[in-house]
Design an enzyme around this catalytic site. Structure first.
Site, PDB file in Angstrom:
ATOM      1  CG  ASN A 145      10.203 -17.062 -25.493  1.00 18.64           C
ATOM      2  OD1 ASN A 145      11.292 -17.629 -25.559  1.00 18.64           O
ATOM      3  ND2 ASN A 145       9.062 -17.731 -25.395  1.00 18.64           N
ATOM      4  CD  GLU A 183      10.867 -10.624 -17.656  1.00 24.70           C
ATOM      5  OE1 GLU A 183      10.000  -9.803 -17.993  1.00 24.70           O
ATOM      6  OE2 GLU A 183      10.776 -11.311 -16.613  1.00 24.70           O
ATOM      7  CG  ASP A 184      11.953  -6.986 -14.996  1.00 24.26           C
ATOM      8  OD1 ASP A 184      12.441  -7.929 -14.360  1.00 24.26           O
ATOM      9  OD2 ASP A 184      10.934  -6.364 -14.616  1.00 24.26           O
TER      10      ASP A 184
END
Length: 349
Positions: free
Chosen positions: A155, A267-268
């Site tokens: 998100n 996610e990074d």
């Protein structure tokens, strides 16, 4: 290739030609002197090297980009600035402190709060978050909530409706970057707008460089500190172009987003892979003091490093190659580094 990719590649090529960022240039680290008798000489040489490195990079930035502070002086909010996107999860006191800080920094256009909790914020909480930007007094950036119905680390990279600035500063709710440091990093990003520019560097290493099997290991801060080499800057505190939000959500392999959801991690790293794959260039590490105001997070969990290594190997397999590019280049604000150099020379004497 989608037009956005062509646009970003042109931006990167132009920036690389002008500023040399992402050129792949490597600098050798000074060797330790093997003898105690040469301590003074080695320290003196180290001071000169540090001084030369800082002076060279400072001159490059001074000659090729305007001082962002001058642009901000024209208006209270510094038109043509950047958006701050805060990723948060059930740490309301930290969130209030972060919003109060970033909304008061010159150049910040809007502060967006990415909300992914199962329940929407109560009216009282919503009011306290949106109003805490007034704590510092004076002009403050607008604060907006981005409500997501699904709990997902992806998100934080969903395209934001109404986002008008090209520059996005992605940050966790427990990290505070001083406004002056943030302003300098924004100026660095302006010189390389297709790169990720951030404060938290990390590295990937081959587990066995002599083997034909390409298995990678995740290098934490200590490996970066020891070698001076990095290939990622984490999105917990970094600038990137807003087009990467669309590329991550709508064009990146869905299997990568699925992996992030299933493992609640990386996610990074996925964003670092995406940017490196688009640009073919390394990120830019900005040296600056940042403050962690929280006490725990995913990185504190047992087995975190092993999980991150799995992500590197899984993503590289999905891409079919390793897109991350290593570098040793570091952006340093010379206006705040002279004291450190003088102090180093004093300690060496």
């Amino acid at each position: 290739m989608v037009p956005k990719l062509l646009l970003l590649q042109k931006l990167q090529a132009a920036a690389d030609r002008r500023y040399g960022v992402g050129s792949g240039r490597r600098y050798q680290l000074p060797h330790r002197h093997p003898s105690a008798a040469g301590r003074f000489t080695a320290c003196f040489v180290a001071c000169l090297l540090a001084l030369a490195a800082v002076t060279t990079f400072a001159l490059a930035l001074t000659l090729h980009r305007p001082d962002p502070a001058a642009a901000y002086a024209a208006s209270p909010r510094g038109g043509g600035g950047y958006a701050v996107v805060i990723n948060t999860w059930k740490r309301y006191d930290l969130l209030r402190r972060s919003v109060a800080h970033y909304s008061g920094c010159a150049g910040v256009d809007v502060v967006y709060i990415v909300w992914s909790e199962p329940e929407e914020p109560t009216e009282d909480l919503r009011r306290s978050i949106l109003n805490c930007s007034r704590w510092g007094g004076g002009a403050a950036a607008e604060v907006r909530l981005v409500i997501n119905t699904e709990d997902s680390l992806n998100n934080r990279f969903i395209p934001i409706q109404g986002l008008t600035t090209d520059a996005v500063f992605s940050v966790d709710d427990d990290l505070i970057v001083p406004c002056s440091t943030l302003r300098f990093a924004f100026g660095v990003w302006q010189s390389a707008p297709s790169a990720m520019v951030g404060f938290v560097p990390r590295m990937h290493w081959l587990a066995d460089p002599g083997s034909d099997t390409k298995e990678y290991r995740y290098g934490s801060w200590w490996s970066v500190w020891w070698t001076g080499t990095y290939s990622m800057v984490l999105s917990k505190a970094s600038f990137f172009h807003r087009q990467y939000l669309d590329l991550y959500t709508n064009h990146m392999l869905p299997s990568i987003r699925d992996y992030v959801n299933e493992n609640r991690n990386c996610e990074d790293i996925a964003m670092s892979f995406l940017v490196a794959n688009v640009t073919g260039a390394p990120p830019v590490w900005v040296q600056g003091r940042i403050f962690e105001i929280g006490s725990s997070g995913i990185s504190s969990l047992k087995g975190h490093g092993l999980q991150r290594s799995r992500c590197l190997n899984t993503f590289s397999a999905m891409y079919g190659h390793m897109p991350l590019v290593a570098t040793t280049v570091k952006a340093v604000d010379s206006r705040t580094s002279w004291f450190c150099i003088v102090r180093l020379a004093y300690l060496c004497a």
